[in-house]
Design a protein around this motif. Structure first.
Motif, PDB file in Angstrom:
ATOM      1  N   PRO A  79      40.135  -3.770   4.615  1.00  0.00           N
ATOM      2  CA  PRO A  79      39.892  -3.629   3.180  1.00  0.00           C
ATOM      3  C   PRO A  79      38.439  -3.895   2.789  1.00  0.00           C
ATOM      4  O   PRO A  79      37.908  -3.258   1.892  1.00  0.00           O
ATOM      5  N   GLU A  80      37.788  -4.839   3.481  1.00  0.00           N
ATOM      6  CA  GLU A  80      36.391  -5.136   3.178  1.00  0.00           C
ATOM      7  C   GLU A  80      35.502  -3.939   3.491  1.00  0.00           C
ATOM      8  O   GLU A  80      34.588  -3.607   2.742  1.00  0.00           O
ATOM      9  N   GLU A  81      35.782  -3.276   4.639  1.00  0.00           N
ATOM     10  CA  GLU A  81      34.989  -2.100   5.001  1.00  0.00           C
ATOM     11  C   GLU A  81      35.232  -0.954   4.027  1.00  0.00           C
ATOM     12  O   GLU A  81      34.300  -0.241   3.648  1.00  0.00           O
ATOM     13  N   LEU A  82      36.481  -0.793   3.607  1.00  0.00           N
ATOM     14  CA  LEU A  82      36.797   0.267   2.658  1.00  0.00           C
ATOM     15  C   LEU A  82      36.148   0.024   1.299  1.00  0.00           C
ATOM     16  O   LEU A  82      35.677   0.951   0.659  1.00  0.00           O
ATOM     17  N   SER A  83      36.117  -1.238   0.863  1.00  0.00           N
ATOM     18  CA  SER A  83      35.555  -1.531  -0.457  1.00  0.00           C
ATOM     19  C   SER A  83      34.044  -1.344  -0.481  1.00  0.00           C
ATOM     20  O   SER A  83      33.476  -1.099  -1.536  1.00  0.00           O
ATOM     21  N   CYS A  84      33.382  -1.474   0.664  1.00  0.00           N
ATOM     22  CA  CYS A  84      31.927  -1.327   0.708  1.00  0.00           C
ATOM     23  C   CYS A  84      31.491   0.127   0.821  1.00  0.00           C
ATOM     24  O   CYS A  84      30.324   0.430   0.630  1.00  0.00           O
ATOM     25  N   ARG A  85      32.425   1.018   1.133  1.00  0.00           N
ATOM     26  CA  ARG A  85      32.076   2.432   1.247  1.00  0.00           C
ATOM     27  C   ARG A  85      31.951   3.057  -0.137  1.00  0.00           C
ATOM     28  O   ARG A  85      32.895   3.025  -0.910  1.00  0.00           O
ATOM     29  N   PRO A  86      30.808   3.616  -0.465  1.00  0.00           N
ATOM     30  CA  PRO A  86      30.679   4.247  -1.779  1.00  0.00           C
ATOM     31  C   PRO A  86      31.426   5.574  -1.817  1.00  0.00           C
ATOM     32  O   PRO A  86      31.385   6.346  -0.864  1.00  0.00           O
ATOM     33  N   ALA A 125      34.579   4.482  15.990  1.00  0.00           N
ATOM     34  CA  ALA A 125      34.818   3.731  14.759  1.00  0.00           C
ATOM     35  C   ALA A 125      35.697   4.529  13.800  1.00  0.00           C
ATOM     36  O   ALA A 125      36.440   3.962  13.007  1.00  0.00           O
ATOM     37  N   ALA A 126      35.612   5.856  13.871  1.00  0.00           N
ATOM     38  CA  ALA A 126      36.409   6.678  12.968  1.00  0.00           C
ATOM     39  C   ALA A 126      37.882   6.679  13.361  1.00  0.00           C
ATOM     40  O   ALA A 126      38.736   6.978  12.546  1.00  0.00           O
ATOM     41  N   SER A 127      38.192   6.374  14.617  1.00  0.00           N
ATOM     42  CA  SER A 127      39.583   6.432  15.063  1.00  0.00           C
ATOM     43  C   SER A 127      40.346   5.140  14.778  1.00  0.00           C
ATOM     44  O   SER A 127      41.562   5.138  14.820  1.00  0.00           O
ATOM     45  N   ARG A 128      39.655   4.049  14.507  1.00  0.00           N
ATOM     46  CA  ARG A 128      40.358   2.797  14.234  1.00  0.00           C
ATOM     47  C   ARG A 128      40.546   2.623  12.729  1.00  0.00           C
ATOM     48  O   ARG A 128      39.753   3.112  11.940  1.00  0.00           O
ATOM     49  N   PRO A 129      41.595   1.935  12.309  1.00  0.00           N
ATOM     50  CA  PRO A 129      41.781   1.713  10.876  1.00  0.00           C
ATOM     51  C   PRO A 129      40.703   0.777  10.324  1.00  0.00           C
ATOM     52  O   PRO A 129      40.251  -0.143  11.012  1.00  0.00           O
ATOM     53  N   LEU A 130      40.313   1.013   9.103  1.00  0.00           N
ATOM     54  CA  LEU A 130      39.282   0.197   8.472  1.00  0.00           C
ATOM     55  C   LEU A 130      39.918  -0.965   7.719  1.00  0.00           C
ATOM     56  O   LEU A 130      40.996  -0.839   7.148  1.00  0.00           O
TER      57      LEU A 130
END
Length: 117
Positions: free
Chosen positions: A18-25, A11-16
């Motif tokens: 925008p929804e996944e990025l916005s949910c990351r604190p 999961a770390a090797s694929r691009p995230l």
């Protein structure tokens, strides 16, 4: 020569997205959100206090000068900051609760007009 560090998982090797990025604190985001909520509440309290002072009768002993207006504004600002730093009205807490809950995913359905065929 130093070998490159492999990714921890797939999961770390694929691009995230925008929804996944916005949910990351983000660590600094929590403090910034808390300060923004407190400042917003202080601004609201300042406006309430300014409006509450308008009907107060002015004394004939004190002239209405620019200096006294500045003093009243500074006094109002300090009072509003003191109120919000001591817990405030609860608006900052309510804002933080809303900002910390992740947004619900939007349903994907086609828009239709009623009566259209």
């Amino acid at each position: 020569m130093i070998a490159p560090v492999p990714p921890l998982n797939a999961a770390a090797s694929r691009p995230l997205s925008p929804e996944e990025l916005s949910c990351r604190p983000q660590p600094e985001d929590a403090a910034r959100r808390a300060e923004a909520a407190r400042q917003f509440e202080a601004m609201l309290v300042r406006q309430i206090l300014t409006e509450a002072q308008k009907p107060v009768f002015r004394s004939s002993l004190v002239k209405d000068s620019t200096a006294s207006a500045i003093y009243r504004d500074q006094l109002t600002a300090q009072l509003a900051d003191a109120v919000t730093q001591g817990g405030g009205l609860g608006l900052a807490r309510a804002l933080l609760e809303q900002w910390q809950t992740p947004p619900a995913p939007a349903e994907r359905r086609p828009l239709t007009h009623e009566g259209a065929s």
